[in-house]
Scaffold this active site. Structure first.
Site, mmCIF file in Angstrom:
data_model
loop_
_atom_site.group_PDB
_atom_site.id
_atom_site.type_symbol
_atom_site.label_atom_id
_atom_site.label_comp_id
_atom_site.label_asym_id
_atom_site.label_seq_id
_atom_site.Cartn_x
_atom_site.Cartn_y
_atom_site.Cartn_z
ATOM 1 N N GLU A 40 -59.275 -2.311 -4.069
ATOM 2 C CA GLU A 40 -58.202 -1.183 -3.389
ATOM 3 C C GLU A 40 -59.054 0.213 -3.520
ATOM 4 O OE1 GLU A 40 -55.041 -2.935 -6.630
ATOM 5 O OE2 GLU A 40 -55.354 -4.963 -5.565
ATOM 6 N N HIS B 223 -63.341 -0.851 -6.717
ATOM 7 C CA HIS B 223 -62.228 -1.981 -6.826
ATOM 8 C C HIS B 223 -62.128 -1.854 -5.763
ATOM 9 C CE1 HIS B 223 -58.783 -4.391 -7.303
ATOM 10 N NE2 HIS B 223 -59.065 -4.966 -7.862
HETATM 11 P P1 PGA Z 1 -55.286 -11.007 -8.363
HETATM 12 O O1 PGA Z 1 -55.361 -9.677 -8.569
HETATM 13 O O2 PGA Z 1 -55.536 -11.557 -9.734
HETATM 14 O O3 PGA Z 1 -53.838 -10.134 -8.706
HETATM 15 O O4 PGA Z 1 -55.593 -11.109 -7.353
HETATM 16 C C1 PGA Z 1 -57.034 -9.200 -9.329
HETATM 17 C C2 PGA Z 1 -57.977 -7.923 -8.749
HETATM 18 O O5 PGA Z 1 -57.675 -7.211 -8.037
HETATM 19 O O6 PGA Z 1 -59.098 -7.633 -9.738
#
Ligand code: PGA
Length: 252
Positions: A100, A98
């Site tokens: 992040e 992901h």
């Molecule tokens: P968001 O996040 O829908 O809040 O933009 C999506 C994700 O990071 O999977």
């Protein structure tokens, strides 16, 4: 082209402890009848996993996964969760790479590749996330970044394991920002991903792999994005945190 069941995935990130999750699931289940024509996946935090697993146990249309696992199978890694622990707890899917994890926690393509291989070996489904930063997009590097991330993620898997994966395209600049890719942009990159999968697997097996779009999806734009060609599902963060909104998205 093979028919792919749409996939709706809720990435709760670091939100919803067990108490909130219990209330969420109670409301969500009341609003959301069984749907055989689509797959809905929840990615709660590891601490909330058991609560959600208990709530969905009678619902075969609802799957549950974990947001991350460690790249080593076991050992002295304080604070981490292993693939086998995830499987033992009842996870079917694991989010890998992901944005992040990559950009906040510094996870490399190499680490992501190790995780994909471990998850596939455990016969769980890796949902590999790929996507470019704003800088990369502006430099015209979107396709090459996505190709690099995807190639790395699938390199250690055999063809059958690749065929069982899910892919999520999430442009980093669209995550949590309120900026969404246009349906055309999403289709273009999903097409690039599909071509790479075809090159690896051939047309038929590649056609069975769901490619989800993620990044500021909400109940307003969900149906438009889902209608775009090669968009087989949605990975949703913020808009999956409210049971009414999330139910309306998974019924769209
Ligand atoms: P968001 O996040 O829908 O809040 O933009 C999506 C994700 O990071 O999977």
């Amino acid at each position: 082209m093979m028919h792919r069941k749409p996939v709706f995935a809720a990435n709760w990130k670091m939100n919803h402890g067990p108490t909130d999750a219990r209330a969420f699931m109670h409301r969500f289940l009341a609003l959301t009848p069984r749907q055989q024509d689509r797959t809905t996946i929840f990615f709660p935090s590891a601490l909330t996993f058991a609560t959600v697993a208990e709530a969905v146990k009678e619902r075969l249309d609802l799957m549950i996964g974990v947001q991350n696992v460690h790249q080593e199978p076991q050992g002295a890694f304080t604070g981490e969760n292993s693939v086998l622990m995830a499987r033992d707890a009842g996870a079917r899917v694991v989010l890998v790479g992901h944005s992040e994890r990559r950009h906040v926690f510094g996870e490399s393509d190499e680490t992501t590749a190790k995780k994909c291989a471990l998850v596939a070996e455990a016969r769980l489904i890796p949902m590999l996330c790929v996507g470019e930063t704003l800088e990369e997009r502006e430099a015209g590097a979107t396709a090459s970044v996505v190709e690099r991330q995807l190639s790395a993620g699938i390199a250690g898997l055999d063809d059958q394991q690749v065929g069982a994966m899910m892919i999520a395209y999430e442009p980093v600049w669209a995550i949590g920002t309120g900026r969404t890719a246009t349906p055309e942009d999403a289709s273009d990159i999903h097409g690039v991903i599909r071509q790479l999968l075809v090159a690896r697997l051939d047309v038929r097996p590649a056609a069975g792999i769901p490619i989800l779009y993620g990044g500021s999806v909400n109940r307003g734009n969900a149906p438009i994005l889902l209608a775009a060609s090669d968009v087989d599902g949605l990975l949703v963060g913020g808009a999956s945190l409210d049971p009414d909104g999330w139910s309306s998205i998974v019924r769209s």
